[in-house]
Scaffold this motif. Structure first.
Motif, PDB file in Angstrom:
ATOM      1  N   LEU A  33     -13.780  -1.631   0.097  1.00  0.00           N
ATOM      2  CA  LEU A  33     -12.638  -0.769  -0.207  1.00  0.00           C
ATOM      3  C   LEU A  33     -12.803   0.587   0.457  1.00  0.00           C
ATOM      4  CD1 LEU A  33     -11.728  -1.181  -4.003  1.00  0.00           C
ATOM      5  CD2 LEU A  33     -10.497  -2.056  -2.023  1.00  0.00           C
ATOM      6  N   GLY A  34     -11.733   1.074   1.037  1.00  0.00           N
ATOM      7  CA  GLY A  34     -11.754   2.408   1.585  1.00  0.00           C
ATOM      8  C   GLY A  34     -11.600   3.433   0.471  1.00  0.00           C
ATOM      9  N   ALA A  35     -11.802   4.705   0.805  1.00  0.00           N
ATOM     10  CA  ALA A  35     -11.729   5.768  -0.192  1.00  0.00           C
ATOM     11  C   ALA A  35     -10.340   5.854  -0.805  1.00  0.00           C
ATOM     12  CB  ALA A  35     -12.111   7.106   0.456  1.00  0.00           C
ATOM     13  N   ALA A  36      -9.292   5.704   0.024  1.00  0.00           N
ATOM     14  CA  ALA A  36      -7.931   5.800  -0.493  1.00  0.00           C
ATOM     15  C   ALA A  36      -7.618   4.643  -1.434  1.00  0.00           C
ATOM     16  CB  ALA A  36      -6.935   5.813   0.668  1.00  0.00           C
ATOM     17  N   ALA A  38      -9.830   2.837  -3.159  1.00  0.00           N
ATOM     18  CA  ALA A  38     -10.623   3.006  -4.374  1.00  0.00           C
ATOM     19  C   ALA A  38      -9.981   4.027  -5.308  1.00  0.00           C
ATOM     20  CB  ALA A  38     -12.049   3.436  -4.013  1.00  0.00           C
ATOM     21  N   GLU A  39      -9.477   5.129  -4.741  1.00  0.00           N
ATOM     22  CA  GLU A  39      -8.827   6.147  -5.553  1.00  0.00           C
ATOM     23  C   GLU A  39      -7.554   5.602  -6.190  1.00  0.00           C
ATOM     24  OE1 GLU A  39      -7.908   9.496  -7.549  1.00  0.00           O
ATOM     25  OE2 GLU A  39      -9.800   9.053  -6.513  1.00  0.00           O
ATOM     26  N   ARG A  40      -6.836   4.742  -5.440  1.00  0.00           N
ATOM     27  CA  ARG A  40      -5.611   4.163  -5.988  1.00  0.00           C
ATOM     28  C   ARG A  40      -5.925   3.261  -7.178  1.00  0.00           C
ATOM     29  NH1 ARG A  40      -4.110   1.350  -1.846  1.00  0.00           N
ATOM     30  NH2 ARG A  40      -3.065   3.077  -0.799  1.00  0.00           N
ATOM     31  N   VAL A  41      -6.952   2.435  -7.057  1.00  0.00           N
ATOM     32  CA  VAL A  41      -7.324   1.529  -8.145  1.00  0.00           C
ATOM     33  C   VAL A  41      -7.799   2.320  -9.361  1.00  0.00           C
ATOM     34  CG1 VAL A  41      -8.926  -0.278  -8.867  1.00  0.00           C
ATOM     35  CG2 VAL A  41      -7.898  -0.365  -6.591  1.00  0.00           C
ATOM     36  N   THR A  64     -21.063   0.234  -5.539  1.00  0.00           N
ATOM     37  CA  THR A  64     -21.005  -0.990  -4.735  1.00  0.00           C
ATOM     38  C   THR A  64     -21.938  -2.018  -5.351  1.00  0.00           C
ATOM     39  OG1 THR A  64     -22.753  -0.144  -3.290  1.00  0.00           O
ATOM     40  CG2 THR A  64     -20.471   0.261  -2.624  1.00  0.00           C
ATOM     41  N   LEU A  65     -21.494  -3.267  -5.319  1.00  0.00           N
ATOM     42  CA  LEU A  65     -22.259  -4.337  -5.943  1.00  0.00           C
ATOM     43  C   LEU A  65     -22.067  -5.594  -5.124  1.00  0.00           C
ATOM     44  CD1 LEU A  65     -23.954  -4.891  -8.568  1.00  0.00           C
ATOM     45  CD2 LEU A  65     -21.859  -5.824  -9.534  1.00  0.00           C
ATOM     46  N   VAL A  94     -12.115  -7.279  -5.346  1.00  0.00           N
ATOM     47  CA  VAL A  94     -12.432  -8.008  -4.121  1.00  0.00           C
ATOM     48  C   VAL A  94     -11.155  -8.076  -3.281  1.00  0.00           C
ATOM     49  CG1 VAL A  94     -13.225 -10.178  -3.115  1.00  0.00           C
ATOM     50  CG2 VAL A  94     -14.160  -9.395  -5.314  1.00  0.00           C
ATOM     51  N   PRO A  95     -11.096  -7.370  -2.146  1.00  0.00           N
ATOM     52  CA  PRO A  95      -9.898  -7.418  -1.288  1.00  0.00           C
ATOM     53  C   PRO A  95      -9.705  -8.812  -0.689  1.00  0.00           C
ATOM     54  CG  PRO A  95     -11.289  -5.527  -0.764  1.00  0.00           C
ATOM     55  CD  PRO A  95     -12.087  -6.423  -1.638  1.00  0.00           C
ATOM     56  N   ARG A  96      -8.438  -9.222  -0.556  1.00  0.00           N
ATOM     57  CA  ARG A  96      -8.086 -10.503   0.054  1.00  0.00           C
ATOM     58  C   ARG A  96      -7.158 -10.251   1.237  1.00  0.00           C
ATOM     59  NH1 ARG A  96     -12.143 -13.590  -1.373  1.00  0.00           N
ATOM     60  NH2 ARG A  96     -12.302 -13.963  -3.632  1.00  0.00           N
TER      61      ARG A  96
END
Length: 317
Positions: A33-36, A38-41, A64-65, A94-96
């Motif tokens: 995930l990018g910073a933007a 991650a901030e959105r989530v 991160t895991l 998890v991005p798809r």
């Protein structure tokens, strides 16, 4: 040990701080995930948590895991423990392809060790807040909902709230915010009725004060209870017998009222037959009074002795 008919209690026993429980929102992902994003989530999850709960919501740093932690309770507890708050909302993302997200959502109670979780696939980032709301709502404990609070009593005590039995030992009872009558019942039969002001998001933990708990070496029943009751009964019977002797004495004197003796030349006196009958009746009353007086005095003395013995032999603090 002090014996009180009611545990005055448990009231003074709630946790001193009546602040709402704390909830931390944590985001974990595999570094994709990018910073933007991650901030959105995080922003969407935090907003949903504030809307649905009465808890104090804070945000933890993202982490991160490798792999997915959502299916493993031990992993979720370890992730949540780092937050240092009573409750943690953990989101594993998890991005798809096509920009969708698979999200593992878990609610971890770090105090009780409870874990509740759900997995959602194919969430669109633009609709994240809308799609997360029903998922988080299903995981929020009843007491943590908006407008609610809770009460819990550890051990074997039970709760009766507003006249109804609710919950079992160590079970959190969710109550609407506001005043409630809370009756705490102990296995020994002791209880206390108190009026508590339940606050939103607060989990009120009630614990019996140590000086009200029976010692492990003592019987649950008060040691001198039977002896004390016997002293009361015996003394009361003695007092009644003494009172009866006084009544009999009064009747004895009353039986001789009107009996006039024959003296000198005056013959306006009671006849021998009537006087003899009156004296005989007075004698019976007098003997009855003497028996009642002796028995009553003896019973009263025994009752007083039992009371003093119980008082001196009962341990006190």
């Amino acid at each position: 040990m002090k014996r009180l008919p009611f545990l005055f209690l448990l009231l003074c026993l709630s946790l001193p701080a009546l602040a709402a429980e704390r909830l931390t929102v944590r985001l974990w992902h595999g570094g994709t995930l990018g910073a933007a994003e991650a901030e959105r989530v995080l922003g969407a999850a935090e907003g949903v948590a504030r809307d649905l709960t009465g808890l104090l919501v804070t945000r933890a740093r993202e982490g991160t895991l490798e792999g997915r932690c959502g299916a493993e309770d031990a992993c979720l507890r370890a992730v949540a423990a780092e937050a240092g708050t009573e409750h943690v909302l953990v989101l594993g993302v998890v991005p798809r392809r096509q920009g969708t997200l698979d999200v593992d959502v878990a609610w971890v109670d770090t105090v009780r060790g409870d874990v509740a979780k759900r997995a959602v696939t194919g969430m669109a980032p633009a609709m994240l807040a809308r799609d997360l709301r029903p998922v988080v709502a299903a995981l929020v404990p009843a007491f943590a909902r908006k407008g609610w609070g809770g009460v819990v009593v550890p051990g074997a005590a039970r709760l009766r709230v507003d006249g109804r039995m609710m919950g079992g030992p160590d079970e959190v009872v969710a109550l609407t915010a506001g005043p409630h009558e809370v009756d705490v019942l102990l296995p020994s039969g002791e209880a206390t009725l108190m009026r508590e002001q339940i606050q939103e998001g607060v989990l009120l933990r009630l614990e019996p004060r140590p000086d009200f708990l029976p010692d492990a070496t003592e019987s649950r029943a008060p040691r001198g209870k039977g002896l004390r009751a016997a002293s009361y009964v015996t003394f009361s019977l003695g007092a009644l017998a003494v009172a009866g002797s006084l009544v009999a004495g009064g009747l004895s004197r009353g039986s001789l009222r009107g009996v006039e003796s024959c003296e000198g030349r005056e013959r306006d006196c009671t006849s021998f037959t009537r006087a003899g009958s009156a004296h005989e009746q007075a004698g019976r009353y007098a003997r009855t009074g003497n028996v009642l007086l002796g028995a009553g005095a003896g019973l009263a003395a025994v009752g007083a002795g039992l009371f003093v013995f119980d008082l001196l032999s009962t341990p006190s603090e």
